[in-house]
Motif scaffolding. Sequence first.
Motif, short mmCIF file in Angstrom:
data_model
loop_
_atom_site.label_atom_id
_atom_site.label_comp_id
_atom_site.label_asym_id
_atom_site.label_seq_id
_atom_site.Cartn_x
_atom_site.Cartn_y
_atom_site.Cartn_z
N HIS A 131 8.02 -0.08 3.21
CA HIS A 131 8.34 1.23 2.75
C HIS A 131 8.59 2.10 4.08
N GLU A 132 9.46 2.74 4.50
CA GLU A 132 9.70 3.68 5.49
C GLU A 132 8.73 4.75 5.64
N HIS A 133 8.51 5.51 4.34
CA HIS A 133 7.71 6.36 4.42
C HIS A 133 6.15 6.13 4.72
N MET A 134 5.89 4.90 4.78
CA MET A 134 4.51 4.49 4.99
C MET A 134 4.16 4.55 6.47
N ARG A 135 5.23 4.53 7.20
CA ARG A 135 4.96 4.52 8.89
C ARG A 135 3.86 5.58 9.12
N SER A 136 3.21 5.11 10.07
CA SER A 136 2.04 6.12 10.84
C SER A 136 2.86 7.15 11.37
N ASP A 137 3.98 7.08 11.81
CA ASP A 137 4.62 8.33 12.55
C ASP A 137 5.59 8.83 11.69
N ALA A 138 5.30 8.61 10.37
CA ALA A 138 6.25 9.33 9.16
C ALA A 138 6.01 11.04 9.47
#
Length: 239
Positions: A134-141
């Motif tokens: 999931h892209e929204h779980m990235r640390s840099d979201a």
Amino acid sequence: MGLSIDKNIRNISYKLVFSGFSLDRNEDVGGVWPNGIVKYYVPNNLDAGYVTAVKKAMSRWELCIYRAFQFAAIKFLQVGAAGQGVITIRDNDSSATVGYTNTTNQYCGVNWRGNRAAIASLPHEIGHTLGLAHEHMRSDAPMAVQSTLDSLQVQTRTQTMARFMTHGSSFDGQSIMMYDAQAQALGVRENTRAGGCKITPNQVNNSSWNPSAGDLNMLSYLYDGRRLTLPRSFAMPMV
């Protein structure tokens, strides 16, 4: 994304895979599909229309990857029985195991039984099958995304974000691996040639949806797509 010992793409550690932890519901987390061949099994009791939609979504992934990589890095292969290293297609839950594992419990599908419009989520779930997280779980979201996460998402993100590996890529709000609420927080409200997670059932039926440049770039790390660096303005050629 998928775990392999030498290609751990923004995902959890080897140790945690075997402790039962997972990124999404109770999914196991795996790695790249050997030789890019994704084996899948279709149970006989599945509706023919649903199976057609699944196969269309798989073919669309194949085509988009081929156009971006300039070679057939991914091939979906239907087999006659479930087994180790085989995805079983389901129609009663919108979820998927992430990447390849040499086990008998891999699955992918959407809740077709409960809502026929759920086929809109097939590209996303098949993206998980290929190894995308999931892209929204990235640390840099961005904070606009983080502020929309519910309590369960916040808890999961806290547990996982330190173990995400992004290989220097930038956050991609156009990724089809976003959730709708998080994408809308960034003003992304539909899937276009540039990507976007808001895919419609009609786009699945017409094979007209598109992954984003970020989705394809991250897959290039998994499947040796000659280390693509597509610009964020990248748009798939018209079908």
